[in-house]
Design a protein around this motif. Structure first.
Motif, PDB file in Angstrom:
ATOM      1  N   CYS A 227      27.170  -0.997  23.072  1.00 30.60           N
ATOM      2  CA  CYS A 227      26.709  -2.089  23.930  1.00 30.60           C
ATOM      3  C   CYS A 227      25.193  -2.260  23.853  1.00 30.60           C
ATOM      4  CB  CYS A 227      27.113  -1.840  25.383  1.00 30.60           C
ATOM      5  SG  CYS A 227      28.891  -1.940  25.671  1.00 30.60           S
ATOM      6  N   ILE A 228      24.765  -3.520  23.808  1.00 32.20           N
ATOM      7  CA  ILE A 228      23.347  -3.867  23.918  1.00 32.20           C
ATOM      8  C   ILE A 228      23.176  -4.672  25.194  1.00 32.20           C
ATOM      9  CG2 ILE A 228      21.360  -4.997  22.873  1.00 32.20           C
ATOM     10  CD1 ILE A 228      22.740  -4.759  20.163  1.00 32.20           C
ATOM     11  N   ILE A 229      22.546  -4.066  26.194  1.00 34.28           N
ATOM     12  CA  ILE A 229      22.263  -4.765  27.446  1.00 34.28           C
ATOM     13  C   ILE A 229      20.993  -5.584  27.242  1.00 34.28           C
ATOM     14  CG2 ILE A 229      21.717  -4.495  29.885  1.00 34.28           C
ATOM     15  CD1 ILE A 229      23.155  -1.755  29.737  1.00 34.28           C
ATOM     16  N   VAL A 230      21.083  -6.889  27.474  1.00 33.26           N
ATOM     17  CA  VAL A 230      19.953  -7.772  27.182  1.00 33.26           C
ATOM     18  C   VAL A 230      19.506  -8.479  28.456  1.00 33.26           C
ATOM     19  CG1 VAL A 230      21.450  -9.713  26.515  1.00 33.26           C
ATOM     20  CG2 VAL A 230      19.113  -9.607  25.661  1.00 33.26           C
ATOM     21  N   ASP A 231      18.184  -8.540  28.636  1.00 34.19           N
ATOM     22  CA  ASP A 231      17.600  -9.202  29.801  1.00 34.19           C
ATOM     23  C   ASP A 231      16.239  -9.749  29.395  1.00 34.19           C
ATOM     24  OD1 ASP A 231      17.435 -10.145  32.367  1.00 34.19           O
ATOM     25  OD2 ASP A 231      17.681  -8.202  33.335  1.00 34.19           O
ATOM     26  N   ASP A 232      15.702 -10.678  30.190  1.00 32.60           N
ATOM     27  CA  ASP A 232      14.383 -11.205  29.837  1.00 32.60           C
ATOM     28  C   ASP A 232      13.271 -10.261  30.277  1.00 32.60           C
ATOM     29  OD1 ASP A 232      15.028 -11.961  32.538  1.00 32.60           O
ATOM     30  OD2 ASP A 232      13.257 -13.237  32.544  1.00 32.60           O
ATOM     31  N   LEU A 233      13.522  -9.453  31.331  1.00 31.65           N
ATOM     32  CA  LEU A 233      12.488  -8.522  31.784  1.00 31.65           C
ATOM     33  C   LEU A 233      13.112  -7.289  32.429  1.00 31.65           C
ATOM     34  CD1 LEU A 233      12.229  -8.846  35.142  1.00 31.65           C
ATOM     35  CD2 LEU A 233      11.152 -10.994  34.477  1.00 31.65           C
ATOM     36  N   ILE A 234      12.339  -6.216  32.442  1.00 32.28           N
ATOM     37  CA  ILE A 234      12.707  -4.983  33.143  1.00 32.28           C
ATOM     38  C   ILE A 234      11.641  -4.744  34.199  1.00 32.28           C
ATOM     39  CG2 ILE A 234      13.136  -2.515  32.960  1.00 32.28           C
ATOM     40  CD1 ILE A 234      13.808  -2.934  30.014  1.00 32.28           C
ATOM     41  N   ASP A 235      12.036  -4.784  35.465  1.00 30.86           N
ATOM     42  CA  ASP A 235      11.082  -4.607  36.546  1.00 30.86           C
ATOM     43  C   ASP A 235      11.149  -3.167  37.060  1.00 30.86           C
ATOM     44  OD1 ASP A 235       9.270  -4.909  38.569  1.00 30.86           O
ATOM     45  OD2 ASP A 235      10.346  -6.487  39.618  1.00 30.86           O
ATOM     46  N   THR A 236      11.936  -2.905  38.076  1.00 28.65           N
ATOM     47  CA  THR A 236      12.042  -1.547  38.617  1.00 28.65           C
ATOM     48  C   THR A 236      13.027  -0.686  37.840  1.00 28.65           C
ATOM     49  OG1 THR A 236      13.792  -2.174  40.169  1.00 28.65           O
ATOM     50  CG2 THR A 236      11.504  -2.405  40.923  1.00 28.65           C
ATOM     51  N   GLY A 237      13.849  -1.304  36.999  1.00 29.65           N
ATOM     52  CA  GLY A 237      14.836  -0.566  36.215  1.00 29.65           C
ATOM     53  C   GLY A 237      16.192  -0.449  36.884  1.00 29.65           C
ATOM     54  N   SER A 238      16.322  -0.917  38.137  1.00 28.02           N
ATOM     55  CA  SER A 238      17.585  -0.750  38.857  1.00 28.02           C
ATOM     56  C   SER A 238      18.711  -1.553  38.228  1.00 28.02           C
ATOM     57  CB  SER A 238      17.410  -1.149  40.324  1.00 28.02           C
ATOM     58  OG  SER A 238      17.014  -2.501  40.440  1.00 28.02           O
TER      59      SER A 238
END
Length: 328
Positions: A227-238
């Motif tokens: 799996c590749i979890i994709v997001d535009d940003l990582i803030d606190t990591g939660s």
């Protein structure tokens, strides 16, 4: 004399790099072969900011590079003051290059008495004389519509996808890969990212008003998949923590993470270090003193430098998009 030579003669390019991400500013300037204008930024004891631009910009096409990262309000105000100074100094065009645009998550009103801060930021930038914005992976594409000046919205996701292809982590057409969205709102991004590998997507059924680090149900099949979890940003990591635990609980074999902007606020580094992920692949839009152990940073210097060059020489930005789409 060709068009580019005439443009350089009439309206020379000038680059200004501000305090947000000096390392990225220097790399962009080096690629363009243009020195950064010496810009003195002084903070008074009461917090006021004074900026002095070290040379004339009259009649020039100026590109101001500023990542609006922590400390967000200081970096934003520094940018505003520089824009005002350039406007008063009779610059021909003032182009703002923002690798990371803060306040982009506040792009719509979801409850009573709530501001739309992304629109406020757009208004403030335009009031101080900005002629064009070059941005990278905005949190929501519709933010472009908040501006009455041209907006060139560049995309770093193809660079991240190329990393996975180049390192053999993902192979196009391999049914072993699933791209995972951490929530329902990110499904479109996951779908676009999955097209680079011809991979299906899955969605973490994250519930509740705020993100947590608990295990949630999955929409889609990730059993025995990489799996590749994709997001535009990582803030606190939660959100990444919850997604990682959820896909592993659903039977995934390996987990990778891809995101453009690594905000890494609060104790995000410790949260990410505690996750059983193979790699976390991000870009260098935001600079920190410390990064998680398995984080790989891909530079966006070439992409932003090309964007600046194309704008300055009146070339179509769409050519960049066409080249990126050939990865698919």
């Amino acid at each position: 004399m060709n068009k580019e030579e005439l443009n350089e003669l009439l309206h020379p390019m000038k680059l200004i790099g501000l305090s947000g991400n000096p390392a990225l500013n220097e790399k962009i300037a080096s690629i363009l072969g243009q020195p950064l204008i010496e810009t003195a930024v002084h903070h008074f004891s009461d917090g006021e900011i004074q900026v002095n631009i070290g040379e004339s910009v009259r009649g020039c096409d100026v590109f101001v590079i500023q990542s609006i990262q922590d400390p967000i309000n200081e970096n934003f105000m520094e940018l505003e003051i520089v824009l005002d100074a350039l406007h008063r100094a009779s610059a021909h065009n003032v182009n703002v290059v923002i690798p990371y645009l803060a306040y982009s998550r506040s792009d719509t009103k979801t409850r009573s008495r709530e501001p739309i801060t992304a629109k406020l930021v757009a208004n403030l930038l335009q009031i101080t004389g900005m002629d064009r914005l070059i941005a990278l992976d905005l949190h929501a594409s519709q933010i472009q519509g908040f501006y009455n000046v041209p907006v060139d919205h560049l995309h770093a996701m193809p660079l991240l996808a190329q990393y996975f292809l180049d390192n053999g982590i993902a192979v196009k057409g391999d049914d072993d890969i699933v791209v995972v969205s951490p929530d329902h709102s990110g499904a479109k991004l996951a779908r676009n990212f999955g097209q680079y590998f011809d991979a299906p997507i899955a969605i973490v059924d994250q519930r509740g008003a705020r993100y947590d680090t608990e295990v949630h149900d999955m929409i889609g099949d990730v059993k025995d998949k990489k799996c590749i979890i994709v997001d535009d940003l990582i803030d606190t990591g939660s959100r990444i923590a919850s997604s990682t635990k959820s896909v592993l609980a659903a039977g995934a074999t390996k987990v990778y993470v891809a995101a453009t902007h690594a905000l890494l606020s609060k104790d995000a580094t410790e949260v990410l270090n505690g996750l059983p992920v193979e790699q976390i692949v991000v870009t260098d839009t935001i600079k920190h003193k410390r990064y998680p152990d398995r984080m790989v940073r891909i530079s966006v210097d070439q992409l932003l430098a090309r964007g600046i060059d194309y704008v300055y020489n009146d070339r179509s930005i769409h050519q960049i998009f066409d080249e990126q789409n050939r990865l698919k």
